[in-house]
Design an enzyme around this catalytic site. Structure first.
Site, PDB file in Angstrom:
ATOM      1  N   GLU A 106       8.307   2.998  14.504  1.00  0.00           N
ATOM      2  CA  GLU A 106       9.163   3.405  13.390  1.00  0.00           C
ATOM      3  C   GLU A 106       9.156   4.925  13.303  1.00  0.00           C
ATOM      4  O   GLU A 106       8.109   5.556  13.495  1.00  0.00           O
ATOM      5  CB  GLU A 106       8.668   2.782  12.079  1.00  0.00           C
ATOM      6  CG  GLU A 106       8.881   1.274  12.053  1.00  0.00           C
ATOM      7  CD  GLU A 106       8.587   0.632  10.705  1.00  0.00           C
ATOM      8  OE1 GLU A 106       7.654   1.083  10.017  1.00  0.00           O
ATOM      9  OE2 GLU A 106       9.279  -0.332  10.345  1.00  0.00           O
ATOM     10  N   GLU A 119       4.537  -3.790  12.386  1.00  0.00           N
ATOM     11  CA  GLU A 119       3.574  -2.722  12.071  1.00  0.00           C
ATOM     12  C   GLU A 119       2.404  -3.393  11.379  1.00  0.00           C
ATOM     13  O   GLU A 119       2.488  -3.736  10.204  1.00  0.00           O
ATOM     14  CB  GLU A 119       4.217  -1.678  11.151  1.00  0.00           C
ATOM     15  CG  GLU A 119       5.368  -0.917  11.774  1.00  0.00           C
ATOM     16  CD  GLU A 119       4.931   0.074  12.842  1.00  0.00           C
ATOM     17  OE1 GLU A 119       3.716   0.331  12.974  1.00  0.00           O
ATOM     18  OE2 GLU A 119       5.804   0.573  13.562  1.00  0.00           O
ATOM     19  N   CYS A 165      -3.204   1.572   6.730  1.00  0.00           N
ATOM     20  CA  CYS A 165      -3.400   1.017   8.076  1.00  0.00           C
ATOM     21  C   CYS A 165      -3.966   2.089   8.993  1.00  0.00           C
ATOM     22  O   CYS A 165      -4.624   1.793   9.980  1.00  0.00           O
ATOM     23  CB  CYS A 165      -2.082   0.499   8.622  1.00  0.00           C
ATOM     24  SG  CYS A 165      -0.771   1.734   8.511  1.00  0.00           S
ATOM     25  N   ASN A 177       0.801  -1.240   0.000  1.00  0.00           N
ATOM     26  CA  ASN A 177       0.000   0.000   0.000  1.00  0.00           C
ATOM     27  C   ASN A 177       0.831   1.285   0.000  1.00  0.00           C
ATOM     28  O   ASN A 177       0.404   2.299  -0.528  1.00  0.00           O
ATOM     29  CB  ASN A 177      -1.059  -0.001   1.106  1.00  0.00           C
ATOM     30  CG  ASN A 177      -0.489  -0.130   2.489  1.00  0.00           C
ATOM     31  OD1 ASN A 177       0.688  -0.442   2.673  1.00  0.00           O
ATOM     32  ND2 ASN A 177      -1.323   0.098   3.483  1.00  0.00           N
TER      33      ASN A 177
HETATM   34  P1  NAP Z   1       0.254  -8.948   3.954  1.00  0.00           P
HETATM   35  O1  NAP Z   1      -0.551  -9.836   3.123  1.00  0.00           O
HETATM   36  O2  NAP Z   1       0.454  -9.295   5.384  1.00  0.00           O
HETATM   37  O3  NAP Z   1       1.651  -8.813   3.201  1.00  0.00           O
HETATM   38  C1  NAP Z   1       2.678  -7.993   3.682  1.00  0.00           C
HETATM   39  C2  NAP Z   1       4.011  -8.547   3.227  1.00  0.00           C
HETATM   40  O4  NAP Z   1       4.221  -9.831   3.816  1.00  0.00           O
HETATM   41  C3  NAP Z   1       4.096  -8.768   1.718  1.00  0.00           C
HETATM   42  O5  NAP Z   1       5.410  -8.482   1.304  1.00  0.00           O
HETATM   43  C4  NAP Z   1       3.798 -10.243   1.590  1.00  0.00           C
HETATM   44  O6  NAP Z   1       4.294 -10.837   0.423  1.00  0.00           O
HETATM   45  C5  NAP Z   1       4.507 -10.778   2.804  1.00  0.00           C
HETATM   46  N1  NAP Z   1       4.063 -12.094   3.234  1.00  0.00           N
HETATM   47  C6  NAP Z   1       2.850 -12.665   3.072  1.00  0.00           C
HETATM   48  N2  NAP Z   1       2.839 -13.900   3.638  1.00  0.00           N
HETATM   49  C7  NAP Z   1       4.076 -14.105   4.153  1.00  0.00           C
HETATM   50  C8  NAP Z   1       4.692 -15.174   4.861  1.00  0.00           C
HETATM   51  N3  NAP Z   1       4.036 -16.288   5.159  1.00  0.00           N
HETATM   52  N4  NAP Z   1       5.977 -15.039   5.241  1.00  0.00           N
HETATM   53  C9  NAP Z   1       6.671 -13.924   4.958  1.00  0.00           C
HETATM   54  N5  NAP Z   1       6.144 -12.872   4.297  1.00  0.00           N
HETATM   55  C10 NAP Z   1       4.858 -12.949   3.908  1.00  0.00           C
HETATM   56  O7  NAP Z   1      -0.320  -7.472   3.980  1.00  0.00           O
HETATM   57  P2  NAP Z   1      -0.743  -6.578   2.740  1.00  0.00           P
HETATM   58  O8  NAP Z   1      -2.063  -7.034   2.283  1.00  0.00           O
HETATM   59  O9  NAP Z   1       0.361  -6.485   1.754  1.00  0.00           O
HETATM   60  O10 NAP Z   1      -0.833  -5.145   3.421  1.00  0.00           O
HETATM   61  C11 NAP Z   1      -1.979  -4.675   4.017  1.00  0.00           C
HETATM   62  C12 NAP Z   1      -1.902  -4.818   5.522  1.00  0.00           C
HETATM   63  O11 NAP Z   1      -0.748  -4.117   5.989  1.00  0.00           O
HETATM   64  C13 NAP Z   1      -3.077  -4.191   6.217  1.00  0.00           C
HETATM   65  O12 NAP Z   1      -3.497  -5.011   7.264  1.00  0.00           O
HETATM   66  C14 NAP Z   1      -2.494  -2.876   6.752  1.00  0.00           C
HETATM   67  O13 NAP Z   1      -3.179  -2.358   7.856  1.00  0.00           O
HETATM   68  C15 NAP Z   1      -1.112  -3.287   7.076  1.00  0.00           C
HETATM   69  N6  NAP Z   1      -0.211  -2.118   7.140  1.00  0.00           N
HETATM   70  C16 NAP Z   1       0.235  -1.724   8.354  1.00  0.00           C
HETATM   71  C17 NAP Z   1       1.042  -0.604   8.453  1.00  0.00           C
HETATM   72  C18 NAP Z   1       1.541  -0.149   9.787  1.00  0.00           C
HETATM   73  O14 NAP Z   1       2.457   0.655   9.803  1.00  0.00           O
HETATM   74  N7  NAP Z   1       0.988  -0.615  10.890  1.00  0.00           N
HETATM   75  C19 NAP Z   1       1.394   0.109   7.305  1.00  0.00           C
HETATM   76  C20 NAP Z   1       0.908  -0.328   6.070  1.00  0.00           C
HETATM   77  C21 NAP Z   1       0.109  -1.461   6.010  1.00  0.00           C
HETATM   78  P3  NAP Z   1       3.336 -10.995  -0.875  1.00  0.00           P
HETATM   79  O15 NAP Z   1       3.117  -9.637  -1.373  1.00  0.00           O
HETATM   80  O16 NAP Z   1       4.119 -11.835  -1.785  1.00  0.00           O
HETATM   81  O17 NAP Z   1       2.082 -11.649  -0.403  1.00  0.00           O
END
Ligand code: NAP
Length: 486
Positions: free
Chosen positions: A467, A259, A293, A160
């Site tokens: 962060e 995060e 997020c 994102n």
């Molecule tokens: P995600 O599905 O958890 O993916 C995040 C990252 O983790 C991607 O690079 C993904 O790779 C990788 N990943 C997925 N499964 C994994 C595994 N089993 N082992 C290691 N890495 C793995 O999240 P998203 O859909 O990309 O992002 C949206 C989420 O991020 C939302 O919940 C949002 O709230 C959160 N977010 C939080 C913050 C914060 O600062 N708190 C900031 C931004 C976003 P792939 O792309 O290959 O699946």
């Protein structure tokens, strides 16, 4: 793709960045990257295997000792040069981000500036790593306290904010003297690959930053985490994936920064400045199409102003221009993929079946691309699914409350705790409610909390660690205490 779009995509290396060199994946496989506005394949990047992951790990481990010994000023200067290069190339990098992620170009440019600012901030922090010297309470010894880099880190980022979520981790890791393997999201790898080039140009030595792109993150990351040479994981992404990584990290007792997901309440009291509240709501809801997020996920508005707030928010949301992020004047781009559209549609169906009324928007847009219109709902029941799950789309659900206690209780009624927004002009209430809200960050009369100079992070299932800010670098430092006998 138009000629300029093609040129910015073509300019990016599509291979893996390991030990300062670009190399294909060992299996020779490719990973397609799509434009979410059209579904068109923009490019193919290397699809790393487990073996490639280990090559990146080896490079990071080999570079760690020399890198830790590099002068802090030198590490800071690399970040400062990279900050300038990001700004110099902001137009092309913004277009690249829009193509792979969908957000409007103006927003993408804002993200480049925000991302660059982490490098400037941590360039300044690199030379301020401190320690301590103290006399033991009994006077018979001395304490020497020093801070040292944690060691090789694994950084995993979401789609994102493809650039800022990278610089927010790379900046402090570089400043602290850590080497790293970074894995961007598979839907948005191009921004990270472009960033690797910029860091190399800024003088980052080979092996300090290694970039792995893969379609199988679980299989490629887990062996690195369990290997034992990685000393820290810094992850930004969903709570379910964060939990998996925490379990894996426990195996070798790794340091972790998490995060994770949010479910931000946006509370508007009768005494709020309504213009400011509506401006804040627009920012907190529509930034990044709601795919943040920090996105306001639930609006709680006190009865006296609820109708007026709903009316003004509806007018502003209905006036937004939806379209491909590259088009002039577009304010809402596509969502990331068809799963995102399906999730929003499901949450909408649940809310409306349980009594919510649609004030604007509410149905998917026909045609190519994953578009969802800006939507406002009112009379949303407290137990609607969207009150407890991340919507991650431009949908604003409003519920009405009567008392301050009721608002605080509703706001805290979630397993998440990243950010809460509060709008009131009563200073006593502002402080009272800020203290009672269970969140790592409070937006008080503002819809934007993100700032590289401030500590960003959540409580409860929104994560661990911070962060940015003064504490950001501490996440990449170990404290060592030397007991000095005198
Ligand atoms: P995600 O599905 O958890 O993916 C995040 C990252 O983790 C991607 O690079 C993904 O790779 C990788 N990943 C997925 N499964 C994994 C595994 N089993 N082992 C290691 N890495 C793995 O999240 P998203 O859909 O990309 O992002 C949206 C989420 O991020 C939302 O919940 C949002 O709230 C959160 N977010 C939080 C913050 C914060 O600062 N708190 C900031 C931004 C976003 P792939 O792309 O290959 O699946």
């Amino acid at each position: 793709m138009q000629a300029r779009e093609k040129a910015v995509v073509d300019a990016v290396h599509k291979e893996l960045f390991v030990d300062g060199k670009w190399r294909p994946s060992s299996g020779g496989k490719g990973l397609p990257v799509e434009d979410p506005a059209t579904g068109e394949v923009l490019a193919e990047v290397a699809d790393a295997s487990v073996e490639d992951g280990f090559a990146a790990l080896e490079a990071a481990v080999a570079a760690q000792r020399d890198w830790a010994a590099t002068a802090p000023r030198e590490r800071g200067e690399i970040l400062r040069r990279a900050h300038q290069l990001l700004l110099d190339r902001a137009d092309d990098l913004a277009l690249l981000m829009t193509l792979e992620m969908g957000k409007p170009v103006a927003e993408a440019k804002g993200e480049i500036t925000y991302a660059a600012e982490f490098f400037r901030w941590f360039a300044e922090e690199a030379v301020r790593i401190d320690g301590g010297y103290a006399t033991a309470p009994n006077g018979q010894g001395r304490f020497l306290i020093m801070k040292q880099p944690v060691g090789p880190c694994l950084l995993i980022t979401p789609w994102n904010f493809p650039m800022a979520m990278g610089t927010r981790k790379i900046g402090p890791a570089v400043a602290a003297g850590c080497t790293m393997v970074i894995k961007p999201a598979e839907q948005t790898p191009l921004s990270m690959l472009a960033l690797a080039d910029i860091l190399a140009e800024a003088g980052l030595p080979a092996g300090v930053l290694n970039v792995i792109t893969t379609s199988d993150p679980g299989a490629v990351m887990e062996p690195l985490i369990r290997d034992g040479r990685i000393r820290k994981i810094s992850f930004t992404g969903s709570t379910p994936v964060g939990k998996i990584l925490l379990e894996q990290a426990a195996d070798k007792v790794l340091r972790t920064s998490m995060e994770l997901g949010g479910n931000a309440p946006f509370v508007v009291f009768d005494d709020a400045d309504l213009d400011a509240a509506v401006d804040g709501a627009m920012l907190a809801k529509t930034r990044n199409m709601g795919e943040a997020c920090t996105a306001a996920n639930r609006f709680y508005v006190q009865r006296g102003v609820a109708e007026e707030f709903g009316r003004r928010l509806t007018a502003r949301m209905a006036a937004l221009k939806v379209g491909r992020g590259t088009e002039e004047g577009v304010q809402i781009g596509p969502l990331i993929d068809s799963d995102a559209i399906a999730k929003v549609t499901e949450l909408m169906a649940d809310a409306t079946a349980n009594g919510a009324r649609v004030l604007t928007g509410g149905s998917t847009v026909d045609g190519a691309g994953h578009f969802y219109p800006p939507t406002v709902l009112t009379d949303v029941p407290r137990d609607a699914r969207m009150a407890s799950e991340e919507i991650f789309g431009p949908v604003a659900p409003i519920s009405v409350f009567d008392t301050e206690d009721e608002a605080v209780e509703a706001a805290n009624d979630t397993e998440f705790g990243l950010v809460s927004y509060v709008f009131t002009t009563n200073v006593n209430r502002a402080l009272r409610v800020s203290e009672r809200l269970e969140a790592g960050m409070i937006g008080l009369n503002t819809g934007l909390v993100s700032n590289p100079a401030a500590p960003f992070g959540g409580v409860k299932q929104s994560g661990l660690g911070r962060e940015g800010g003064r504490v950001g670098i501490e996440e990449f430092l170990e404290v060592k205490y030397v007991a000095v006998g005198l």
